[in-house]
Design a protein around this motif. Sequence first.
Motif, PDB file in Angstrom:
ATOM      1  N   SER A 198      -4.294  65.742  59.098  1.00  0.00           N
ATOM      2  CA  SER A 198      -3.599  66.263  57.923  1.00  0.00           C
ATOM      3  C   SER A 198      -4.509  67.015  56.967  1.00  0.00           C
ATOM      4  O   SER A 198      -4.028  67.626  56.019  1.00  0.00           O
ATOM      5  CB  SER A 198      -2.910  65.113  57.180  1.00  0.00           C
ATOM      6  OG  SER A 198      -1.943  64.501  58.001  1.00  0.00           O
ATOM      7  N   GLN A 287       1.518  68.444  50.149  1.00  0.00           N
ATOM      8  CA  GLN A 287       1.552  67.167  50.850  1.00  0.00           C
ATOM      9  C   GLN A 287       0.912  66.048  50.035  1.00  0.00           C
ATOM     10  O   GLN A 287       1.501  64.974  49.867  1.00  0.00           O
ATOM     11  CB  GLN A 287       0.847  67.288  52.206  1.00  0.00           C
ATOM     12  CG  GLN A 287       0.967  66.019  53.048  1.00  0.00           C
ATOM     13  CD  GLN A 287       0.157  66.100  54.333  1.00  0.00           C
ATOM     14  OE1 GLN A 287      -0.841  66.803  54.402  1.00  0.00           O
ATOM     15  NE2 GLN A 287       0.583  65.372  55.350  1.00  0.00           N
ATOM     16  N   THR A 290       2.882  65.069  46.949  1.00  0.00           N
ATOM     17  CA  THR A 290       4.073  64.310  47.342  1.00  0.00           C
ATOM     18  C   THR A 290       3.715  62.855  47.605  1.00  0.00           C
ATOM     19  O   THR A 290       4.399  61.928  47.134  1.00  0.00           O
ATOM     20  CB  THR A 290       4.720  64.928  48.592  1.00  0.00           C
ATOM     21  OG1 THR A 290       5.066  66.288  48.328  1.00  0.00           O
ATOM     22  CG2 THR A 290       5.976  64.161  48.990  1.00  0.00           C
ATOM     23  N   HIS A 291       2.632  62.632  48.364  1.00  0.00           N
ATOM     24  CA  HIS A 291       2.198  61.263  48.637  1.00  0.00           C
ATOM     25  C   HIS A 291       1.764  60.562  47.357  1.00  0.00           C
ATOM     26  O   HIS A 291       2.027  59.362  47.183  1.00  0.00           O
ATOM     27  CB  HIS A 291       1.056  61.267  49.654  1.00  0.00           C
ATOM     28  CG  HIS A 291       1.520  61.369  51.066  1.00  0.00           C
ATOM     29  ND1 HIS A 291       1.621  60.285  51.909  1.00  0.00           N
ATOM     30  CD2 HIS A 291       1.934  62.430  51.799  1.00  0.00           C
ATOM     31  CE1 HIS A 291       2.068  60.664  53.090  1.00  0.00           C
ATOM     32  NE2 HIS A 291       2.254  61.969  53.057  1.00  0.00           N
ATOM     33  N   GLY A 294       4.870  59.687  45.382  1.00  0.00           N
ATOM     34  CA  GLY A 294       5.568  58.623  46.099  1.00  0.00           C
ATOM     35  C   GLY A 294       4.880  57.281  45.938  1.00  0.00           C
ATOM     36  O   GLY A 294       5.535  56.237  45.779  1.00  0.00           O
ATOM     37  N   ARG A 295       3.545  57.268  45.971  1.00  0.00           N
ATOM     38  CA  ARG A 295       2.799  56.016  45.803  1.00  0.00           C
ATOM     39  C   ARG A 295       2.928  55.491  44.376  1.00  0.00           C
ATOM     40  O   ARG A 295       3.046  54.272  44.150  1.00  0.00           O
ATOM     41  CB  ARG A 295       1.330  56.236  46.144  1.00  0.00           C
ATOM     42  CG  ARG A 295       1.065  56.475  47.618  1.00  0.00           C
ATOM     43  CD  ARG A 295       1.072  55.178  48.397  1.00  0.00           C
ATOM     44  NE  ARG A 295       0.963  55.413  49.843  1.00  0.00           N
ATOM     45  CZ  ARG A 295       0.803  54.450  50.736  1.00  0.00           C
ATOM     46  NH1 ARG A 295       0.723  53.189  50.353  1.00  0.00           N
ATOM     47  NH2 ARG A 295       0.740  54.734  52.019  1.00  0.00           N
ATOM     48  N   VAL A 318      11.695  59.881  48.820  1.00  0.00           N
ATOM     49  CA  VAL A 318      10.271  60.226  48.758  1.00  0.00           C
ATOM     50  C   VAL A 318       9.421  58.959  48.798  1.00  0.00           C
ATOM     51  O   VAL A 318       8.411  58.884  49.508  1.00  0.00           O
ATOM     52  CB  VAL A 318       9.964  61.050  47.489  1.00  0.00           C
ATOM     53  CG1 VAL A 318       8.451  61.229  47.313  1.00  0.00           C
ATOM     54  CG2 VAL A 318      10.642  62.408  47.552  1.00  0.00           C
ATOM     55  N   ASN A 321       9.557  57.528  52.392  1.00  0.00           N
ATOM     56  CA  ASN A 321       8.830  58.333  53.379  1.00  0.00           C
ATOM     57  C   ASN A 321       7.327  58.218  53.202  1.00  0.00           C
ATOM     58  O   ASN A 321       6.568  58.115  54.190  1.00  0.00           O
ATOM     59  CB  ASN A 321       9.251  59.799  53.277  1.00  0.00           C
ATOM     60  CG  ASN A 321      10.658  60.044  53.786  1.00  0.00           C
ATOM     61  OD1 ASN A 321      11.183  59.252  54.556  1.00  0.00           O
ATOM     62  ND2 ASN A 321      11.272  61.125  53.343  1.00  0.00           N
ATOM     63  N   THR A 322       6.840  58.265  51.976  1.00  0.00           N
ATOM     64  CA  THR A 322       5.395  58.245  51.743  1.00  0.00           C
ATOM     65  C   THR A 322       4.799  56.847  51.917  1.00  0.00           C
ATOM     66  O   THR A 322       3.704  56.695  52.457  1.00  0.00           O
ATOM     67  CB  THR A 322       5.059  58.773  50.338  1.00  0.00           C
ATOM     68  OG1 THR A 322       5.813  58.043  49.359  1.00  0.00           O
ATOM     69  CG2 THR A 322       5.415  60.253  50.215  1.00  0.00           C
ATOM     70  N   ASN A 323       5.533  55.813  51.483  1.00  0.00           N
ATOM     71  CA  ASN A 323       4.987  54.466  51.591  1.00  0.00           C
ATOM     72  C   ASN A 323       5.120  53.883  52.987  1.00  0.00           C
ATOM     73  O   ASN A 323       4.491  52.868  53.294  1.00  0.00           O
ATOM     74  CB  ASN A 323       5.656  53.546  50.563  1.00  0.00           C
ATOM     75  CG  ASN A 323       5.157  53.794  49.149  1.00  0.00           C
ATOM     76  OD1 ASN A 323       4.222  53.149  48.680  1.00  0.00           O
ATOM     77  ND2 ASN A 323       5.764  54.739  48.460  1.00  0.00           N
ATOM     78  N   ASP A 325       4.094  55.582  55.531  1.00  0.00           N
ATOM     79  CA  ASP A 325       2.832  56.000  56.150  1.00  0.00           C
ATOM     80  C   ASP A 325       1.730  55.025  55.761  1.00  0.00           C
ATOM     81  O   ASP A 325       1.794  54.363  54.720  1.00  0.00           O
ATOM     82  CB  ASP A 325       2.448  57.413  55.703  1.00  0.00           C
ATOM     83  CG  ASP A 325       3.329  58.478  56.319  1.00  0.00           C
ATOM     84  OD1 ASP A 325       3.744  58.302  57.477  1.00  0.00           O
ATOM     85  OD2 ASP A 325       3.621  59.486  55.645  1.00  0.00           O
ATOM     86  N   PHE A 330      -3.056  58.168  53.446  1.00  0.00           N
ATOM     87  CA  PHE A 330      -3.085  58.564  52.035  1.00  0.00           C
ATOM     88  C   PHE A 330      -4.532  58.687  51.547  1.00  0.00           C
ATOM     89  O   PHE A 330      -4.910  59.667  50.897  1.00  0.00           O
ATOM     90  CB  PHE A 330      -2.310  57.548  51.207  1.00  0.00           C
ATOM     91  CG  PHE A 330      -2.282  57.838  49.736  1.00  0.00           C
ATOM     92  CD1 PHE A 330      -1.900  59.082  49.250  1.00  0.00           C
ATOM     93  CD2 PHE A 330      -2.631  56.851  48.825  1.00  0.00           C
ATOM     94  CE1 PHE A 330      -1.872  59.350  47.890  1.00  0.00           C
ATOM     95  CE2 PHE A 330      -2.607  57.100  47.459  1.00  0.00           C
ATOM     96  CZ  PHE A 330      -2.225  58.350  46.989  1.00  0.00           C
TER      97      PHE A 330
END
Length: 365
Positions: A198, A287, A290-291, A294-295, A318, A321-323, A325, A330
Amino acid sequence: MSGCCRRERIAFGQTAAFFAGPSFCTDSSGEVPRQSRFCGSRGSSIVRVIGRCESPRAGFVAAAGCPSGGQVEVHRHHFCVVVLNCGVVVLRGGGVVLRLVASRRLRIGIVGFGTFGRFLAKTFVKHHDVVVTSRSPYSAEAADLGVSYWPMSEVDKFFEERLDVCVLAVSIVSFESIIELLAPHMAGRELLVVDVLSVKAYPRELLLRHVPADCDLLSTHPMFGPDSGGGPTGWAGLNFVYEPVRVTEHPARRDLLEHFLSIWEREGCQMVQMTCDEHDQYAANSQFVTHMVGRILGDQRLTPTPIDTKGFQSLLRVVDNTNSDSFALFYGLYRYNNNSRATINALRCSLDRIVVSLEQASADQ
């Protein structure tokens, strides 16, 4: 059935279907290329055009189709499609000769058979032979997908599988140690080595430093995963970012690169070529942010309510989806993209400014 050929004139907006064959070499005389031989199956589909039209308004598309054919769509210029019985294809027009590459089954190795490695293997194995290796015991999962498996402790046998491509689907934090382990086994092999991390600038430098010069290098980032790319539409319409980092100037090696890229095109990805540095600049403000948001919202332990608005429901998606991962992903987006710290600072400054604006508005009343 050698010299015979079929010619078809196609104009702007029209398409022409044809049987595809091997890639071919042509001379500068403008004549139809000589018949060539190819060690592969006949009648395989066209997968990608190599080259660009001289006019920026002139475009072309070679679309992967069924195993027996493909399509060429012509924009702006008239092209003459020439198909030799041996399967050679050439497009001529607008002062340009375009070379098309035919598909064949590749032998693709995947290093790392976790969630993302299995996600890639499910698609690769539809049209190619797949071999995987991992530090964790995934022999049962590999058998379920119809791919070959070697434990990382026997990585020498993994590389003896006559691989064309080696895809590195390991975590960002373990990437350097894995490359150092694999590099000695890559020596003397004409592999296309591909990373799918990523972040891009960091693995590019490690690949250039450690991977033997015998191997070509391709940096990629599929901007999707099992959640966003695992639905009924698959990878269609999703962004695939790539940069050829090191590619030997030999037709067969260039064809291998184009052939691998055609896998993603065939699945409907939006192909985005850009440098690794450009990718990381964009990713920090898309990206990573967004993470990060989201966190932050996940840390607030937000839950659905009986009166949710559509906007709040979008925020919860959101968060989910982010949490879902791993934290390692992250952390990798933060640690190995030099632009991420600037994004965090910008978020802090924005929060401060907005709070000050609210307090100022309250004081003015």
